[in-house]
Design a protein around this motif. Structure first.
Motif, PDB file in Angstrom:
ATOM      1  N   ASN A 119      52.500  34.418  27.618  1.00 53.86           N
ATOM      2  CA  ASN A 119      52.795  35.846  27.637  1.00 53.86           C
ATOM      3  C   ASN A 119      52.119  36.507  28.833  1.00 53.86           C
ATOM      4  N   LYS A 120      52.278  37.817  28.956  1.00 50.27           N
ATOM      5  CA  LYS A 120      51.798  38.526  30.139  1.00 50.27           C
ATOM      6  C   LYS A 120      50.280  38.581  30.233  1.00 50.27           C
ATOM      7  N   ASP A 121      49.593  38.253  29.154  1.00 49.13           N
ATOM      8  CA  ASP A 121      48.128  38.270  29.184  1.00 49.13           C
ATOM      9  C   ASP A 121      47.537  37.025  29.838  1.00 49.13           C
ATOM     10  N   VAL A 122      48.328  35.982  29.974  1.00 51.30           N
ATOM     11  CA  VAL A 122      47.830  34.709  30.503  1.00 51.30           C
ATOM     12  C   VAL A 122      47.741  34.786  32.023  1.00 51.30           C
ATOM     13  N   LYS A 123      46.533  34.641  32.549  1.00 53.08           N
ATOM     14  CA  LYS A 123      46.284  34.658  33.992  1.00 53.08           C
ATOM     15  C   LYS A 123      45.700  33.312  34.393  1.00 53.08           C
ATOM     16  N   MET A 124      46.082  32.860  35.609  1.00 56.64           N
ATOM     17  CA  MET A 124      45.667  31.537  36.052  1.00 56.64           C
ATOM     18  C   MET A 124      45.155  31.587  37.480  1.00 56.64           C
ATOM     19  N   HIS A 125      44.284  30.659  37.811  1.00 56.21           N
ATOM     20  CA  HIS A 125      43.805  30.501  39.174  1.00 56.21           C
ATOM     21  C   HIS A 125      45.006  30.272  40.081  1.00 56.21           C
ATOM     22  N   ASP A 126      45.165  31.121  41.111  1.00 50.71           N
ATOM     23  CA  ASP A 126      46.398  31.064  41.889  1.00 50.71           C
ATOM     24  C   ASP A 126      46.574  29.749  42.637  1.00 50.71           C
ATOM     25  N   GLY A 127      45.491  29.175  43.164  1.00 54.31           N
ATOM     26  CA  GLY A 127      45.605  27.908  43.887  1.00 54.31           C
ATOM     27  C   GLY A 127      46.006  26.767  42.986  1.00 54.31           C
TER      28      GLY A 127
END
Length: 324
Positions: free
Chosen positions: A149-157
């Motif tokens: 869902n929209k709450d999930v954030k991840m290390h961009d690299g």
């Protein structure tokens, strides 16, 4: 990764986490300072030698061999690393040891398992260094992870690197399951490869038929995403996900928890390895960020060699341990 720089940065950031001024080239004012990540001090449980042998050794052998050159892996001519994995048929292999770390998909005939393995970082690899030292987050790619869902954030690299091979990995695994009749998938990797493998494990669990058993076992895992990511891993993979930490390996502590990064549950922490590198003493660490395990390590008491190994059975992971 450049471990010394990362640890010094992490230690310094903990001391001045409220400061908006740049430090080691990182503008702390642009980092989402988080003090709400879950931690636990739940009692650990001994992890026996039989459990190490039965559940960790074979994934570690695959995580080790993927460091060897793709041509030698395709032909399984990489010396003792390949000799330790007889009856393995490589289905696809690639990577350039730079922008796309080495990877392969294989059929492990002896265990009737389709294996996905990803190479980790080397200190000399600048691009991988940048991946590991960048703390910024992006939204989860719902094409790769449709249940995020929209709450999930991840290390961009980490997310970007995984996406470069995601389509090929998924299509090869699907084809291999059909052609071999296998019902099991193992996903593994070390360091940066552990981060990619963690995302692959989530992708495969979300996209494959539920009847396929997907096991994700990784080593020296940096933090991949935020609290919502860690919770999603827990709810999606559960006990089929394991991340192994080795003594005072500093890589497992970056990116830092205060910057809104969080490890999932199911850490197995190696507390000691005998001088032969064969016998490891390990413990199961309940909950996320268990302070009795790697997350509780003193950041100034780090050991770069613990990241490479040996972990157990004299298994170490890095390019330097491949003969070709």
């Amino acid at each position: 990764m450049h471990v010394l720089s990362a640890v010094l940065l992490l230690a310094a950031c903990k001391l001045v986490s409220a400061a908006p001024t740049p430090l080691f080239g990182i503008d702390l004012g642009e980092i989402n300072i988080n003090t709400d990540g879950k931690t636990t001090d739940a009692d650990t449980v001994p992890f026996s030698q039989d459990e190490i042998t039965n559940t960790l050794v074979r994934p570690a052998l695959f995580a080790r061999v993927v460091y060897c050159s793709s041509p030698s892996v395709v032909n399984m001519t990489c010396g003792e690393q390949c000799d330790a994995l007889p009856n393995v048929k490589i289905l696809v292999a690639g990577g350039d040891d730079k922008r796309v770390p080495n990877f392969f998909v294989a059929h492990d005939v002896d265990t009737e398992t389709i294996v996905v393995a990803h190479q980790g970082t080397e200190p000399a690899n600048l691009l991988s260094d940048l991946n590991d030292l960048n703390f910024f987050q992006v939204d989860a790619n719902t094409t790769v992870l449709p249940k995020a869902n929209k709450d999930v954030k991840m290390h961009d690299g980490f997310a970007d690197t995984q996406e470069r091979t995601a389509d090929l990995v998924l299509s090869t695994v699907r084809s291999a399951l059909k052609s071999t009749g296998a019902k099991k998938v193992l996903v593994t990797g070390h360091s940066l490869g552990a981060a990619i493998a963690s995302i692959d494990g989530m992708m495969l669990r979300m996209k494959l038929d539920p009847s396929i058993a997907v096991t994700t076992t990784v080593f020296g895992l940096p933090r991949v995403g935020n609290q919502a990511w860690a919770d999603l891993v827990d709810s999606t993979l559960g006990s089929s996900f394991t991340h192994v930490t080795n003594q005072h390996d500093p890589v497992t502590q970056v990116p830092p928890q205060f910057a809104d990064f969080q490890h999932p549950s199911n850490e197995i922490h190696i507390t000691a390895v005998d001088p032969s590198g064969i016998i490891a003493t390990a413990q199961r660490c309940p909950g996320q960020e268990n302070q009795n395990c790697a997350p509780g390590n003193n950041l100034l008491d780090f050991n770069i060699d613990n990241h490479r190994g040996p972990y157990f059975q004299n298994i170490s992971m890095a390019n330097r341990f491949c003969p070709v």
